[in-house]
Write an enzyme that holds these catalytic residues in place. Structure first.
Site, PDB file in Angstrom:
ATOM      1  N   GLU A  26       0.840  -1.214   0.000  1.00 21.81           N
ATOM      2  CA  GLU A  26       0.000   0.000   0.000  1.00 21.81           C
ATOM      3  C   GLU A  26       0.870   1.257   0.000  1.00 21.81           C
ATOM      4  OE1 GLU A  26      -3.226  -0.203   2.876  1.00 21.81           O
ATOM      5  OE2 GLU A  26      -4.099  -1.919   1.816  1.00 21.81           O
TER       6      GLU A  26
ATOM      7  N   GLU B 135      -4.839  -8.824  -0.200  1.00 20.77           N
ATOM      8  CA  GLU B 135      -5.637  -8.519   1.004  1.00 20.77           C
ATOM      9  C   GLU B 135      -7.090  -8.430   0.581  1.00 20.77           C
ATOM     10  OE1 GLU B 135      -4.331  -5.340   3.636  1.00 20.77           O
ATOM     11  OE2 GLU B 135      -2.231  -5.804   3.180  1.00 20.77           O
TER      12      GLU B 135
END
Ligand code: AHR
Length: 493
Positions: free
Chosen positions: A176, A299
């Site tokens: 991220e 995820e």
């Protein structure tokens, strides 16, 4: 005439393998996932094997977890691997700045994670620190873990008790990085990725470039534009997508206390992922028309409000029949995109978000999500069967979603079909058009009496896998009724 709901299998066109890594998991230094959930230390009263909880090790082995991502998440871009090797008493501590601000003693480090993977038969997937790390630190980690050359890093590994290298193929380069991994602009990150990746070398390495969250195609487009001409540096593009019942991060909704409105919105929001996957694949196709780079959904899962009374930042939630549906729907979608999705990792394996396992002191429960992963194991490394599904809608308050989702595969002469019914109020009759006759038919089901049912510590399991009775095949068609709020598996031979 077939029923309104019908599923047609195209068995003869089955030639794409469903990578077993689609059934992967994620373990972060977050809350009680690692410490307490997986690792309690050798001196703990909780039965353990070299410090790993025995009950968790057994449950994970039974689940056939194929791959496990570590050490984060957001934590990964703050993690310095050298702090987690060597004698435990000499390891410096680390403050987990993203998750609860707790101080960790680094007693669970590279050796502990990789030995856990060996013990449980799991492939490790390591996340490299790009946010606060350096290329040199990353290169040394790779050398420490995978090299059999004589070098300062391999000598250090041997000094720490490990002669042979570990076999680590999957390497994520940053996490991220558009957010907690450094708040980077995509073109900046793309350059950084190229720099890291060109030094991270090893046989058959699968290096993963940090992709977007949700439907942020601009991020995908910009990183792939930045990679242009250097596609060989990335074998996978990651993507994250969490299901929130509401679209509001400060009031996401309870994991246990909900009615049909939140049931509906959770399943609707889950189904958005298919459109997001298609959007990213379209961008990937533009930059990689041969489809060499795979999409890795590293995820995914539900994210609710924390359980009352639990610590801020520990992301503890319960897991109900609704989560079983979320898992079944997502896994059907991933299976159906097995030509481009090579891995997916539910967040997270123990005690955090949509876990398959929950622990509390000496106790452990297998959640409804665990039951789905176990029932869907038949798809691991099986050949995907293309399907055509016609389904009625499930309507709530004027909004509609497809009531059914499905996927099918075959392995070792067995054809397996998994079907979800999102409608909490209605069993749905459907026809399976098999295209051939089979001698035997077996069924399994995961559901609960109530949509809010969950498995609680010290109580009998309410949500589990049981046999599902089905009729006979007539003229290559199997007619069945998928119970309300249920996930089923049909196996034909
Ligand atoms: O899984 C919890 C967190 O969600 C991860 O650390 C991060 O990557 C994502 O935002």
């Amino acid at each position: 005439m077939f029923a309104q709901n019908n599923l047609k299998l195209d068995i003869d066109s089955s030639n794409i393998k469903i990578s077993k890594e689609i059934y992967g998991h994620f373990s972060e230094h977050l809350g009680t996932c690692i410490y307490e959930g997986i690792y309690v230390g050798e001196d703990s009263d909780i039965p353990n094997i070299k410090g790993y909880r025995k009950d968790v090790v057994e449950a994970i082995k039974e689940l056939k977890v194929p791959v496990l991502r570590w050490p984060g998440g957001c934590f990964a871009d703050t993690y310095h691997w050298k702090d987690g090797i060597g004698p435990k008493e000499d390891r410096p501590s680390i403050v987990n700045v993203f998750w609860g601000g707790v101080t960790e003693d680094n007693s669970f480090g590279t050796h502990e994670f990789l030995d856990f993977c060996e013990l449980t038969g799991i492939e490790p997937y390591l996340s490299i620190n790009v946010g606060t790390g350096t290329v040199q630190e990353a290169v040394e980690w790779v050398e420490y873990v995978t090299s059999s050359n004589q070098s300062p890093m391999t000598e250090l590994r041997k000094k720490n008790g490990r002669e042979k290298p570990w076999d680590v193929k999957f390497w994520g380069i940053g996490n991220e990085n558009w957010g907690c991994g450094g708040d980077m602009a995509p073109d900046y990150y793309a350059n950084l990725f190229r720099n890291y990746s060109s030094y991270i070398r090893g046989n058959d390495f699968q290096k993963v470039i940090c992709g977007p969250s949700g439907n942020d195609v601009v991020w995908t487009e910009t990183i792939l534009e930045g990679l242009k001409g250097k596609n060989h540096l990335a074998q996978g593009v990651s993507m994250h997508y969490y299901t929130l019942p509401t679209a509001n991060w400060s009031e996401k909704g309870s994991s246990t206390n909900f009615e049909e409105e939140m049931w509906f919105s959770t399943l609707r929001n889950t189904m958005y992922i298919e459109d997001y996957i298609k959007q990213h694949l379209a961008v990937m196709d533009k930059y990689d028309p041969e489809g060499k780079m795979k999409l890795i959904v590293d995820e995914w899962g539900t994210w609710y409000d924390k359980l009352p009374g639990t610590k801020e930042g520990f992301l503890q939630q319960q897991n109900t029949v609704r989560d079983a549906l979320v898992a079944g729907i997502n896994l059907n979608i991933f299976n159906n995109h097995a030509d481009r999705i090579s891995m997916a990792n539910i967040a997270q394996i123990v005690n955090v978000l949509q876990s398959v396992i929950l622990t509390k002191d000496q106790e452990m429960v297998k959640t409804p999500t665990y039951q789905i992963f176990k029932m869907y194991n038949v798809h691991q490394d099986a050949n995907l069967i293309p399907i055509n599904l016609e389904t009625e809608n499930y309507e709530y308050n004027g909004e509609v979603i497809p009531a059914l989702t499905a996927s099918a595969s075959q392995k070792n002469g067995v054809t397996s079909i998994t079907i979800t019914n999102a409608n909490p109020n209605k069993a749905i009759p459907m026809d399976l058009q098999l295209g051939r006759d089979f001698k035997s038919v077996k069924g399994k089901i995961v559901t609960g009496k109530e949509i809010t049912d969950y498995n609680h510590f010290g109580e009998k399991e309410k949500v589990f896998i049981s046999d599902f009775k089905i009729g006979k095949i007539k003229n290559e068609v199997l007619a069945l009724k998928v119970p309300a709020h249920a996930v089923i598996l049909i196996q034909l031979q």
